[in-house]
Structure formats: structure tokens, C-alpha cells
Design a protein around this motif. Structure first.
Motif, PDB file in Angstrom:
ATOM      1  N   ASP A 158      26.463  20.042  50.859  1.00 30.32           N
ATOM      2  CA  ASP A 158      27.448  18.956  50.832  1.00 30.32           C
ATOM      3  C   ASP A 158      26.993  17.774  49.989  1.00 30.32           C
ATOM      4  N   SER A 159      25.691  17.568  49.873  1.00 30.13           N
ATOM      5  CA  SER A 159      25.172  16.392  49.156  1.00 30.13           C
ATOM      6  C   SER A 159      24.487  16.816  47.866  1.00 30.13           C
ATOM      7  N   ALA A 160      25.123  17.691  47.103  1.00 28.05           N
ATOM      8  CA  ALA A 160      24.469  18.270  45.929  1.00 28.05           C
ATOM      9  C   ALA A 160      24.620  17.423  44.674  1.00 28.05           C
ATOM     10  N   LYS A 161      25.578  16.495  44.625  1.00 26.02           N
ATOM     11  CA  LYS A 161      25.770  15.701  43.420  1.00 26.02           C
ATOM     12  C   LYS A 161      24.523  14.851  43.156  1.00 26.02           C
ATOM     13  N   PHE A 170      17.978  24.181  37.534  1.00 25.65           N
ATOM     14  CA  PHE A 170      18.257  24.280  36.104  1.00 25.65           C
ATOM     15  C   PHE A 170      16.957  24.391  35.305  1.00 25.65           C
ATOM     16  N   ARG A 171      15.949  23.613  35.678  1.00 23.07           N
ATOM     17  CA  ARG A 171      14.669  23.688  34.971  1.00 23.07           C
ATOM     18  C   ARG A 171      14.058  25.081  35.096  1.00 23.07           C
ATOM     19  N   VAL A 214      33.484  21.308  44.940  1.00 24.95           N
ATOM     20  CA  VAL A 214      32.141  20.828  45.268  1.00 24.95           C
ATOM     21  C   VAL A 214      31.126  21.372  44.258  1.00 24.95           C
ATOM     22  N   LEU A 215      31.276  22.634  43.899  1.00 25.70           N
ATOM     23  CA  LEU A 215      30.398  23.237  42.904  1.00 25.70           C
ATOM     24  C   LEU A 215      30.490  22.514  41.566  1.00 25.70           C
ATOM     25  N   ASP A 216      31.710  22.306  41.112  1.00 20.88           N
ATOM     26  CA  ASP A 216      31.903  21.650  39.816  1.00 20.88           C
ATOM     27  C   ASP A 216      31.271  20.261  39.791  1.00 20.88           C
ATOM     28  N   GLU A 217      31.463  19.517  40.868  1.00 20.67           N
ATOM     29  CA  GLU A 217      30.921  18.162  40.934  1.00 20.67           C
ATOM     30  C   GLU A 217      29.395  18.181  40.956  1.00 20.67           C
ATOM     31  N   ALA A 218      28.835  19.147  41.682  1.00 24.29           N
ATOM     32  CA  ALA A 218      27.382  19.228  41.813  1.00 24.29           C
ATOM     33  C   ALA A 218      26.702  19.588  40.494  1.00 24.29           C
ATOM     34  N   LEU A 219      27.340  20.418  39.695  1.00 23.64           N
ATOM     35  CA  LEU A 219      26.701  20.960  38.505  1.00 23.64           C
ATOM     36  C   LEU A 219      27.024  20.208  37.226  1.00 23.64           C
ATOM     37  N   GLU A 220      28.110  19.463  37.213  1.00 19.39           N
ATOM     38  CA  GLU A 220      28.639  18.895  35.977  1.00 19.39           C
ATOM     39  C   GLU A 220      27.592  18.095  35.197  1.00 19.39           C
ATOM     40  N   VAL A 229      21.538  27.226  29.460  1.00 22.14           N
ATOM     41  CA  VAL A 229      21.480  27.956  30.727  1.00 22.14           C
ATOM     42  C   VAL A 229      22.858  28.509  31.077  1.00 22.14           C
ATOM     43  N   ARG A 230      22.931  29.789  31.267  1.00 23.46           N
ATOM     44  CA  ARG A 230      24.186  30.420  31.690  1.00 23.46           C
ATOM     45  C   ARG A 230      24.353  30.221  33.189  1.00 23.46           C
ATOM     46  N   VAL A 231      25.487  29.669  33.577  1.00 24.29           N
ATOM     47  CA  VAL A 231      25.738  29.348  34.980  1.00 24.29           C
ATOM     48  C   VAL A 231      26.882  30.203  35.512  1.00 24.29           C
ATOM     49  N   ARG A 232      26.665  30.818  36.651  1.00 22.67           N
ATOM     50  CA  ARG A 232      27.720  31.542  37.373  1.00 22.67           C
ATOM     51  C   ARG A 232      28.052  30.748  38.627  1.00 22.67           C
ATOM     52  N   ARG A 233      29.261  30.252  38.696  1.00 20.62           N
ATOM     53  CA  ARG A 233      29.706  29.512  39.869  1.00 20.62           C
ATOM     54  C   ARG A 233      30.324  30.498  40.854  1.00 20.62           C
TER      55      ARG A 233
END
Length: 291
Positions: A158-161, A170-171, A214-220, A229-233
Motif C-alpha cells: 500500500d505504501s509503495a510510492k 529496479f537496481r 497502485v502498481l502504476d503509481e508505485a513504479l512510475e 529494465v523490462r517491467v511486467r505489471r
């Protein structure tokens, strides 16, 4: 300042697996490696050494364990800068103190002697819950330990942003040239009905779309810093601890965040982290998020 990776060594099979993984991790990120052995008896035997010409057996054993670990690390990657330390205190205290000046602390899933049952008892959980840096528990099957899946699994909470866990994942994916699987689990509460006010006729669709948002907000933000980096949501229905544990069988590393409480110098390790630390099929990184 470049902080080293710290790995706890105790001469056990699980400890050697953690050491091997730590050497590879140091090579990926061009970091020095610090091998730490905790022996509470050192504090007592130092005094006895002054009254005897014979070295205490436990001191000899500690030197042998650390010496074997150094040799193993050098054989695996001779280019890694390796340092060692034998400290006279309990493992929890030693690793937490070392964590203050480490890029990450790496431990095995079980051990012997001072590190026995590390991930099944209070010591391992305390290190993962209280360390100020990421703690990586090396566990899992042969494929996950070898990094052959070429996938890093990120559990998005829930607090991923702006989360340190997101950046850490990502690293790792960039260093490994791996795909990042970012997973947000969702569930449809039993009390939801077909006349949900936001998505009429489809409460499941509402919860899935919310998980996707939530995913989009966390990763943007972080995704822009790692364009290669190739990301699969992935949005997956079910309890998060079960979803992530199941998916860990196809990953080389599972990354989870832990929230630090404002009033205490501890982290909140919920059910997801507890389950992963005990049952994941790949190494697990618990990454603290500053308050």
C-alpha cells in the motif's frame, strides 16, 4: 562512501550458500565484501588467553571458519575486495551493528552454533525487522539460487510510492539484466455486492483496476530512471503472502518493503514478510522504508 555487503559466516552449508550468493552480488554491484563471524565466547576467552600459552579451541575454530570463507570467496571471484571480522557478541547484536555501515546484510536460511535456526527463530526475524539496511536471506531451490530465471519479483504494498524497495528492485533487475515482475495482490471482500457504487455489476473489476492503479503509481517515478529494465505489471487475485510465495518459484530474488514506525526503531514485518522469509523458493530481500 561505499558501504560493503556484510555476510554472516558460521561454517554451515547454508552459510556457504549465503557466502556464494554474496560474492556474486558484490561482483554485480562492484562492492566490497565483509565476512563477519559472531562468537560470544571471544569476550571471555580473551582474558583466559593472557593466562595460557595455548589458544582457546573456540578461537581456533573461529579463525578456521573465517579462513575457509575467505578462501571460498577468493576462488569464486578473485576480484572482490574481501575483509573479515570476528566479533565477541551474539549474532543479532553483531549483525545489527554491522548493518549501520552496510549496503546490505546477507544471511543464510539456517546455520549452526551461534547462527543456528537463524530464519526460524527470533534472531533472524530481529535482524530482518530492525536492520537499517536491506537484509537478504539466501534460501530457495537450486535455480533460484543460481539466478537462472532472470526475474526479480517485487511485492508492491500500500505504501509503495517512492519506496526504497521499489528502487532496490529496479537496481537489482538492472544489474542482473533481468525482467522485473511487479506484483500487486488484490482480493474482493465478501461483503462487496454486484451493485458496487464505482463499478456497477463488477466488484472484482473495481478491485483489480484499483490494484493496477497502485502498481502504476508505485513504479512510475523509478521506472523512468531505469529505461532498460523490462517491467511486467501483474495484478493477481488472492492473499499477498500466498501469491508472492507461489511466484517466488520462478524468480531469482523476491523484494519486499518494511515500514519503520515513527515511535520505535523497529520495522513492521507483516504476514507477507514472515511467510516469505520462511517459505519462499528464492532469496528474499527485506528493504526498510524510512518513516
Amino acid at each position: 562512501m561505499v558501504y560493503p555487503l556484510v555476510v554472516g559466516v558460521d561454517g554451515s552449508d547454508a552459510g556457504f550458500l549465503a557466502l556464494d550468493w554474496a560474492v556474486d552480488e558484490a561482483g554485480l554491484h562492484t562492492l566490497p565484501l565483509r565476512l563477519v563471524h559472531a562468537s560470544r565466547w571471544e569476550r571471555y576467552e580473551d582474558a583466559a588467553l593472557g593466562m595460557s600459552l595455548k589458544r582457546p579451541a573456540r578461537e581456533v575454530r573461529a579463525d578456521n571458519i573465517v579462513g575457509a570463507a575467505v578462501e571460498r570467496a577468493n576462488q569464486r571471484n578473485a576480484d572482490i575486495d574481501v575483509s573479515t571480522q570476528i566479533l565477541g557478541d551474539d549474532p543479532e547484536t553483531v549483525l545489527l551493528r554491522e548493518a549501520d555501515y552496510a549496503s546490505a546484510v546477507i544471511v543464510g536460511s539456517c546455520g549452526r552454533g551461534a547462527f543456528a535456526g537463524l530464519l526460524l527463530g527470533s534472531v533472524g526475524l530481529a535482524v530482518a525487522a530492525r536492520a537499517r539496511c536491506p537484509v537478504i536471506v539466501v534460501r530457495g531451490d537450486r535455480a533460484g539460487l543460481a539466478g537462472t530465471h532472470e526475474r526479480v519479483l517485487l511485492g508492491v504494498g500500500d505504501s509503495a510510492k517512492g519506496s526504497e524497495a521499489v528502487r532496490f528492485a529496479f537496481r537489482e533487475a538492472a544489474a542482473r539484466r533481468s525482467t522485473l515482475d511487479a506484483v500487486r495482490a488484490w482480493r474482493c471482500p465478501a461483503h462487496d455486492t454486484a451493485d458496487h457504487p464505482m463499478v456497477a455489476g463488477s466488484p472484482e473489476r473495481y478491485h483489480e483496476e484499483w490494484a493496477s492503479a497502485v502498481l502504476d503509481e508505485a513504479l512510475e517515478e523509478t521506472a523512468g530512471e531505469y529505461p532498460t529494465v523490462r517491467v511486467r505489471r501483474v495484478t493477481a487475485e488472492g492473499p499477498a503472502h500466498k501469491v508472492l510465495t507461489r511466484r517466488s518459484a520462478a524468480a531469482d530474488l523476491l523484494v519486499l518493503g518494511a515500514q519503520r514506525r515513527d515511535s520505535h526503531l523497529v520495522l513492521q514485518l507483516g504476514r507477507v514478510a514472515h511467510t516469505a522469509l520462511h517459505h519462499a523458493e528464492c532469496p528474499v530481500a527485506v528493504v526498510p522504508q524510512p518513516a
